[in-house]
Structure formats: structure tokens, C-alpha cells
Enzyme design. Structure first.
Site, PDB file in Angstrom:
ATOM      1  N   GLU A   3      48.347  16.909  64.594  1.00 28.44           N
ATOM      2  CA  GLU A   3      49.507  16.863  63.702  1.00 28.44           C
ATOM      3  C   GLU A   3      50.825  16.967  64.448  1.00 28.44           C
ATOM      4  OE1 GLU A   3      47.469  18.608  59.689  1.00 28.44           O
ATOM      5  OE2 GLU A   3      48.634  20.018  60.879  1.00 28.44           O
ATOM      6  N   CYS A  49      50.737  25.557  54.193  1.00 28.28           N
ATOM      7  CA  CYS A  49      50.885  24.367  55.024  1.00 28.28           C
ATOM      8  C   CYS A  49      50.143  23.221  54.354  1.00 28.28           C
ATOM      9  CB  CYS A  49      50.382  24.594  56.441  1.00 28.28           C
ATOM     10  SG  CYS A  49      48.711  25.200  56.551  1.00 28.28           S
TER      11      CYS A  49
END
Length: 174
Positions: A113, A66
Site C-alpha cells: 500500500e 484504516c
């Protein structure tokens, strides 16, 4: 090495600016991110253990890779770039879900996020980058779910959130 910028976004995922990554995490500002889950033909998910020297969540287990998109980069391009940088292989990726989450850390930083979750297929061993990854393993999603329940301290905060969404996606699409 120059610190990377993250792309600040609103809740509609529209870019509203850029900011150095650490500053965005210190201020808990919403920014674009992605999470890649690699599956093999046995239905197992590839997990990585973060390197010991990472500035947060060292040696914790998490999804295959990620990170954050760069300006001008699509979600898929970013996922493929980071998969190569961290795990040493390429795979075709498909974006399956996106959602907003917020996860504070003990060190004062906060992940806030809009995360784009992608899934890919791969059957071989990765060639891990030791600057990023300490170890890796294949696990069945059901076993991951059970292990997170029994030993949540072994996993990154964002992974526990993201895995739940990923697992629900797998169940819904069987």
C-alpha cells in the site's frame, strides 16, 4: 454485498486502474490506502481491536481505523467515512505523512500500500461497529511503542510499520 475495488497506483500515487480488493491483496499490487490515528487531549491514541471474524488479523490491535479510498474520494473524505463506519464518530482529520509498505500475511494475502496517514482529535468513547471492531482503548504512544516491542504478536503487521512512522512524526513535531 459487492466486493469493493481498490485504486491501483504507481509509486507517485497516480491512479493506474482499479481492482477487486481481494485480488489486489492476492497479487500484492500497489494500491492506495489510509490509516487514521485519533488522539485525545491527554496525548493518548485510540486503538481498536479487529473483530474476530475478519479475514485476516482477527482480534489483533491496530490504529483507530484504516481502509481504502474509493474512486473520486479524497483521502480526508475516505478517512472520515471509515471512522464513522467503524468507530461511530466524526472528527476533523489532517494528513501528515504518506509512504509505501509491503506486509505479507500467513493466509497468502499481502498488503502493498501507498498509505496516507491522518491524525484527528476526539475525547469521547466511540460507538464501535461490532462487525468491524471487537474492542477499543486509549494508550499513550510511548506505551504502545513499548508494548509492540514486548508483545508484537498482539498487533497487526501494518500497524507495527505504520506506528513507527506515526511515532516519529509525533516526536519531530513536539
Amino acid at each position: 454485498m459487492k466486493e469493493e475495488n481498490v485504486i491501483l497506483v504507481n509509486e507517485a500515487d497516480e491512479q493506474i486502474g482499479t481492482m477487486p480488493k481481494m485480488e489486489a491483496h492476492e497479487k500484492a499490487l500497489l494500491h492506495r490506502a489510509f490509516s487514521v490515528f485519533i488522539m485525545n487531549d491527554k496525548g493518548e491514541t485510540m486503538l481498536q481491536q479487529r473483530a474476530a471474524h475478519k479475514y485476516h488479523s482477527p482480534l489483533l490491535w491496530t490504529n483507530t481505523c484504516c481502509s481504502h479510498q474509493r474512486v473520486g474520494e479524497t483521502n480526508i473524505q475516505a478517512g472520515k467515512r471509515r471512522l464513522q463506519e467503524e468507530m461511530g464518530f466524526m472528527a476533523e482529520l489532517e494528513e501528515v505523512i504518506s509512504f509505501i509498505y509491503k506486509a505479507p500475511f500467513d493466509n497468502g494475502l499481502t498488503e502493498h500500500e501507498l498509505d496516507h496517514v491522518m491524525i484527528g482529535k476526539y475525547n469521547d468513547a466511540p460507538k464501535i461497529n461490532p462487525d468491524e471492531v471487537a474492542d477499543w482503548k486509549w494508550m499513550r504512544p510511548e506505551a504502545v511503542k513499548e508494548d509492540i516491542y514486548r508483545s508484537p504478536e498482539k498487533y497487526t503487521e501494518w500497524f507495527k510499520i505504520i506506528f513507527d512512522k506515526f511515532y516519529s512524526h509525533l516526536i519531530e513535531n513536539r
